[in-house]
Design a protein around this motif. Structure first.
Motif, short mmCIF file in Angstrom:
data_model
loop_
_atom_site.label_atom_id
_atom_site.label_comp_id
_atom_site.label_asym_id
_atom_site.label_seq_id
_atom_site.Cartn_x
_atom_site.Cartn_y
_atom_site.Cartn_z
N GLU A 1 -6.20 35.24 -27.66
CA GLU A 1 -5.82 36.56 -27.15
C GLU A 1 -5.31 36.49 -25.71
N VAL B 1 -18.71 36.08 -27.93
CA VAL B 1 -17.24 36.16 -27.99
C VAL B 1 -16.81 35.41 -29.25
N ALA C 1 -10.34 39.48 -30.13
CA ALA C 1 -10.54 40.81 -29.54
C ALA C 1 -11.69 40.80 -28.54
N LYS C 2 -12.78 40.11 -28.88
CA LYS C 2 -13.90 40.00 -27.95
C LYS C 2 -13.51 39.21 -26.70
N GLU D 1 -11.62 41.49 -24.50
CA GLU D 1 -12.54 42.42 -23.84
C GLU D 1 -13.20 41.76 -22.64
N GLY E 1 -10.71 41.46 -19.81
CA GLY E 1 -10.51 42.76 -19.18
C GLY E 1 -11.63 43.12 -18.22
N ARG E 2 -12.86 42.83 -18.63
CA ARG E 2 -14.01 43.13 -17.76
C ARG E 2 -14.00 42.26 -16.51
#
Length: 722
Positions: free
Chosen positions: A252, A511, A515-516, A519, A522-523
């Motif tokens: 990702e 993870v 997608a995880k 995420e 992003g954090r």
């Protein structure tokens, strides 16, 4: 063709001959449907001279082929790769071919399929399994079996959610074309070293010839930006590119990075795709419409129509070695595919494997070096913490210098990473009263405590059970003790020492999908995380400019077990995780906790003298006749009955050929003597480099018979010695 030799997707069979009915046209590579007894199986038409049959059958005894699939024939380079892989790794050709035809829906299915997705409704009866399923499925959709795999629950749980209205059926259109990447969308500003390397790789692409190249650059040197220019050259020429990544979790972030450069995402291929996505990707690749594919090692066998560039990122990674089924190494098979396709192959790494370095030394691979980080970023300062001279407080695992550094980094509002390659809370749980240790019932391995999910789990077979409140042996209460640290325990220690810190645990348990991973990225970028505690999942591929401190909790962990690559793996892993620090303008620091600060590998990490370390390791391998100067092959015998496994292993050992330049050690119980309920014995073949060990093993084992319930597998060039 009036008759055709067909390789069916049945590993127990060799090639079979069939009659081609009047009006049907086939050629080598055609995907066909053929009868086998009462069944109908997929297969591929093969050249008779390349796939000899055990016995010739007269035309009058042949059965008719039933159909030809509406897909392009598999090209000759891919067929040669299947043959080479099967011969080199001593695998059935059909088992290798199955990886090329890994999406049956791409060959058989219609354009529309029924899939399932969550509705957002919460069922009245919300069991733990249902709650886990809904959390992990999230906004993804797929077939029921795919959703069950995503959620790590049974299909019955998912079907129950369908009946309860929490999951609904939807129709999916699956053959829409992919966007075409734009090679001129956002070209980067490269340094002089980067530009020179990029020009060389782009020239190799335009030459359309086999050219293996090691792209050796320190972490943060911009290797990805460099080989992206080769990708751009392939796109301009209308050629396909494959980029192999070692971990699904890296996919990702890579897709986003690719989209920033080329204006759209590439085609992704990995185990997390649902059936409709796999079909769409497979057909686009086979037709040549998908110009760039990024994927895990299985993407290597897809039927590319016009492959012009092959990139293996993080080429040193051991996860490129397949440990189940066909025991191939994707790095080495990628080089062979480039040879058959007559296209360049780029092996990108900050810590190249000794095998790859030796190919450079022999002149078989070209080498391009990026010796410094891009822009203002500098390599981090590395220091070793002697755990004997400066130990942690009693009951803790982080030494005082590392704790102080964490506090200072937190105060500056910068981010830290603590690395420990051990999932869970503790690797061993025992009773302080009677000494009982919790062992997996299916494997000779300790059960690992996962306190977050209140489970004891085996990391080899997946067996899990609730953490007991009393000792099952002596029935003592409050007598169970967690021994040793895992990432969860380190995270608890950080929270106790720095309660204001926002801590995240990053492992394959937290993870588990692209997608995880997105995420998590992003954090980190939003600075919602101060301290990451993670396993090898965080050692590569991530770029966080505000991450300035890395602490290696137990650098000695990888040196255990007597693996011939132990020191090299430790060096690669610690150097990779060290490379996460100071990738932006802020300087980075790395602390390595070790009980062996004087060890050669620790000294090399602290001084940064990689060349001296690799030179010494290479010489030690040369003296021992170990790879790449010698050859290993492992023969593993397993059975549910220990006596059957032992008898077969003994018979194989007694029949070992007496050949000059080859030694056979064993049989002996494997270090992991039981795995998934099967007893295991191991023989190790050690041979000189020039010896054709595959032919010897093929003749040796081919002359023997063993009971049908006994499995005998061969791992050529093994990486795992368990």
């Amino acid at each position: 063709m009036s008759r055709a030799r067909v390789l069916l997707l049945n590993a127990a069979l060799g090639p079979l001959d069939y009659r081609v009915p009047h009006g049907m046209t086939v050629e080598p590579g055609s995907v066909v449907v053929a009868p086998l007894g009462p069944r109908q199986l997929l297969g591929v038409v093969w050249e008779p001279e390349a796939m000899p049959s055990d016995a010739e059958v007269g035309d009058n005894r042949l059965r008719n082929l039933l159909a030809v699939a509406d897909v392009a024939p598999l090209g000759a380079p891919l067929r040669r790769l299947v043959e080479w892989t099967a011969a080199y790794y001593l695998a059935p050709p059909a088992a290798v071919l199955r990886m090329a035809l890994s999406s049956t829906s791409a060959i058989e299915g219609a354009r529309m399929m029924v899939e399932y997705r969550a509705t957002g409704e919460v069922p009245l009866r919300l069991t733990p399994a249902r709650a886990q399923a809904l959390e992990r499925i999230g906004d993804r959709q797929g077939l029921i079996r795919e959703l069950a795999t995503m959620a790590d629950v049974s299909e019955a749980v998912v079907r129950g959610l369908v009946k309860a209205g929490a999951i609904e059926a939807v129709s999916a259109d699956i053959d829409s074309p992919y966007p075409v990447p734009d090679p001129d969308h956002a070209p980067p500003a490269l340094s002089a070293d980067q530009q020179a390397a990029a020009d060389r790789l782009a020239a190799d692409v335009r030459a359309r010839a086999f050219a293996p190249t090691l792209l050796d650059g320190v972490t943060g040197s911009g290797k990805t930006e460099v080989y992206f220019e080769a990708v751009a050259a392939a796109i301009r020429a209308g050629l396909q590119t494959l980029v192999l990544l070692p971990e699904i979790a890296l996919t990702e972030p890579f897709l986003r990075r690719f989209a920033e450069r080329f204006g759209c995402e590439p085609v992704a291929w990995h185990s997390g795709l649902r059936s409709t996505q796999r079909r769409r990707a497979w057909r686009a690749i086979a037709s040549g419409q998908a110009l760039v594919t990024v994927g895990a090692r299985s993407a290597l066998f897809l039927p590319y129509r016009n492959l012009g560039l092959l990139v293996v990122d993080e080429a040193h990674e051991t996860s490129f070695k397949q440990e189940e089924g066909v025991h191939y190494h994707a790095r080495d098979v990628a080089v062979m595919r480039g040879r058959f396709e007559e296209c360049p192959v780029v092996l990108a790494s900050a810590t190249p494997a000794i095998e790859t370095r030796q190919q450079v030394a022999l002149g078989r691979y070209a080498e391009l070096r990026l010796p410094s980080r891009f822009g203002a970023a500098e390599m981090p300062a590395i220091a070793a913490i002697d755990m004997i001279a400066d130990p942690p407080e009693r009951g803790r695992w982080l030494a005082p210098p590392l704790v102080r550094a964490l506090a200072e980094t937190l105060e500056r509002r910068e981010q830290s990473l603590l690395f420990l390659n051990r999932r869970g809370y503790a690797p061993l749980t025992l009773c302080r009263t009677c000494g009982h240790r919790f062992q997996c019932p299916n494997c000779t391995a300790w059960m690992v405590e996962h306190r977050l999910i209140r489970r004891l789990a085996c990391h080899h077979c997946g067996h899990a059970e609730p953490t007991p409140r009393v000792c099952p042996e002596c029935q003592g209460e409050d007598t169970l003790v967690a021994c040793g640290p895992g990432v969860e325990r380190i995270a608890d220690e950080v929270r106790a020492l720095l309660p204001e810190a926002r801590v995240a645990i990053v492992t394959s348990d937290t993870v588990w999908s692209p997608a995880k991973a997105a995420e998590f990225v992003g954090r980190m970028e939003a600075h919602d995380i101060d301290i990451v505690v993670g396993t090898q999942l965080v050692t590569k591929g991530y770029h966080f400019p505000n991450l300035t401190l890395v602490g290696v909790v137990d650098a000695d962990l990888g040196l255990e077990g007597g693996d011939l690559r132990a020191a090299e793996r430790t060096f690669q892993q610690v150097r990779q995780v060290s490379g996460r620090a100071g990738r932006g303008e802020k300087p980075g620091r790395v602390f390595i906790q070790t009980h062996q600060p004087g060890a050669r590998v620790m000294q090399a990490l602290v001084t940064g003298d990689a060349d001296a370390f690799y030179e010494a390791e290479t010489e030690a391998r040369r003296e021992a006749g170990a790879p790449p100067f010698g050859r290993y092959a492992a023969i593993v015998v397993s059975a549910e009955e220990q006596s059957a496994a032992h008898a077969t292993a003994t018979a194989i050992g007694r029949a070992a050929p007496q050949t000059e330049g080859m030694h056979v050690y064993g049989p002996a119980p494997a270090p992991l003597a039981m795995l998934r309920g099967r007893h295991r014995y191991r023989l190790l073949v050690h041979a000189r480099r020039a010896l054709d060990v595959q032919d010897l093993i093929r003749a040796w084992l081919g002359a023997l018979d063993w009971p049908p319930k006994v499995r005998v597998s061969v791992d050529v060039d093994p990486y795992s010695f368990l």
